[in-house]
Design a protein around this motif. Structure first.
Motif, PDB file in Angstrom:
ATOM      1  N   GLN A  27      -0.460  14.773   3.276  1.00  0.00           N
ATOM      2  CA  GLN A  27       0.567  13.803   3.636  1.00  0.00           C
ATOM      3  C   GLN A  27       1.569  14.399   4.614  1.00  0.00           C
ATOM      4  O   GLN A  27       2.009  13.732   5.542  1.00  0.00           O
ATOM      5  N   HIS A  73       0.819  -1.215   0.000  1.00  0.00           N
ATOM      6  CA  HIS A  73       0.000   0.000   0.000  1.00  0.00           C
ATOM      7  C   HIS A  73       0.851   1.263   0.000  1.00  0.00           C
ATOM      8  O   HIS A  73       2.072   1.228   0.151  1.00  0.00           O
ATOM      9  N   ASP A 130      -6.850  -0.493   1.148  1.00  0.00           N
ATOM     10  CA  ASP A 130      -7.017   0.023  -0.216  1.00  0.00           C
ATOM     11  C   ASP A 130      -7.088  -1.080  -1.258  1.00  0.00           C
ATOM     12  O   ASP A 130      -7.622  -0.877  -2.341  1.00  0.00           O
ATOM     13  N   GLY A 158      -5.081   9.713  10.823  1.00  0.00           N
ATOM     14  CA  GLY A 158      -4.850   8.432  10.172  1.00  0.00           C
ATOM     15  C   GLY A 158      -5.393   7.226  10.894  1.00  0.00           C
ATOM     16  O   GLY A 158      -5.196   6.110  10.457  1.00  0.00           O
ATOM     17  N   GLU A 178      -7.456   4.235  11.835  1.00  0.00           N
ATOM     18  CA  GLU A 178      -8.400   3.409  11.059  1.00  0.00           C
ATOM     19  C   GLU A 178      -9.381   2.749  11.993  1.00  0.00           C
ATOM     20  O   GLU A 178      -9.076   2.143  12.951  1.00  0.00           O
ATOM     21  N   TYR A 191       1.196   1.741  10.133  1.00  0.00           N
ATOM     22  CA  TYR A 191       0.037   2.004   9.275  1.00  0.00           C
ATOM     23  C   TYR A 191      -1.093   1.034   9.602  1.00  0.00           C
ATOM     24  O   TYR A 191      -0.869  -0.079  10.067  1.00  0.00           O
ATOM     25  N   ASP A 235      -0.244  -4.455   6.407  1.00  0.00           N
ATOM     26  CA  ASP A 235      -0.063  -3.043   6.746  1.00  0.00           C
ATOM     27  C   ASP A 235       1.377  -2.834   7.175  1.00  0.00           C
ATOM     28  O   ASP A 235       1.874  -3.519   8.080  1.00  0.00           O
ATOM     29  N   SER A 268      -1.881   5.362   3.829  1.00  0.00           N
ATOM     30  CA  SER A 268      -3.011   4.449   3.830  1.00  0.00           C
ATOM     31  C   SER A 268      -2.694   3.119   4.501  1.00  0.00           C
ATOM     32  O   SER A 268      -1.848   3.034   5.374  1.00  0.00           O
ATOM     33  N   SER A 269      -3.374   2.073   4.051  1.00  0.00           N
ATOM     34  CA  SER A 269      -3.178   0.731   4.584  1.00  0.00           C
ATOM     35  C   SER A 269      -3.551  -0.273   3.506  1.00  0.00           C
ATOM     36  O   SER A 269      -4.031   0.101   2.428  1.00  0.00           O
TER      37      SER A 269
END
Length: 199
Positions: free
Chosen positions: A184, A74, A82, A197, A199, A104, A100, A78-79
């Motif tokens: 970013q 990824h 995606d 970030g 999740e 992440y 991940d 993200s992770s």
């Protein structure tokens, strides 16, 4: 955005029968006309330990002889989430594995870990050895492509490399040209990045 794919088996690319059977493309037309949805069910996440840190990973099926593994790397910030849709589309053709990177998604985020590209490449090499039987086709998106470059550089010095095929998707092939977005950059601020970030 685009993709650059490198293959070590060019004869297969020139074989239309192999291409149609293994990619779902026949002369530029898709042959797998099943419905493509924007969402896909999340695979069951598992964990493995790497240098005392928890790394979250998933697979579309268990490793078995004769079925190639496709490892999806990824991007930032993200992770592997995606890749869930892509994995669901490709699962009938190959065994798809995602994980991940450290720091992440569902993987450990600790103060004593190293989060450099080189450390992520060490982790990826470990994942290939442990989860993919020592070899895999690898797709790298964004920073995953930079990790993939490091792995390919390492593989050049090995008799039998870990990577049978490599594909770069929207990745900086030249690290000096990398220009992170404002979002970013914000994610690199410790507390703010963790809040945004999560999740």
């Amino acid at each position: 955005a685009g993709a650059v794919c490198l293959f070590d088996e060019p004869a297969r690319r020139r074989d239309p029968e192999w291409t149609a059977k293994n990619t779902g493309v026949d002369g530029g037309r898709r042959t797998d006309t099943g419905p493509l949805t924007r969402t896909a069910p999340a695979p069951d996440y598992k964990t493995l330990a790497w240098h005392g840190h928890r790394v979250a990973w998933w697979e579309t099926r268990q490793h078995e002889a004769g079925v190639p593994s496709l490892l999806l790397l990824h991007g930032f910030p993200s992770s592997s989430r995606d890749w869930h849709h892509v994995a669901s589309v490709l699962a009938g053709r190959v065994r798809v594995v995602g994980f991940d990177f450290l720091g992440y998604g569902r993987s450990a985020k600790t103060g004593d870990a190293t989060y450099s590209v080189f450390a992520q490449a060490d982790l990826t090499a470990y994942v290939i050895d442990e989860l993919c039987g020592g070899g895999a086709m690898v797709v790298g998106h964004d920073v995953g492509g930079i990790v993939l470059q490091d792995l390919l550089d390492r593989d050049l010095s090995l008799t039998h490399g870990r990577i049978s095929q490599a594909c770069f998707v929207n990745s900086s092939v030249y690290s000096a040209l990398y220009k992170p977005t404002r979002a970013q950059k914000l994610l690199t601020i410790p507390v703010l990045g963790q809040l945004i970030g999560h999740e």
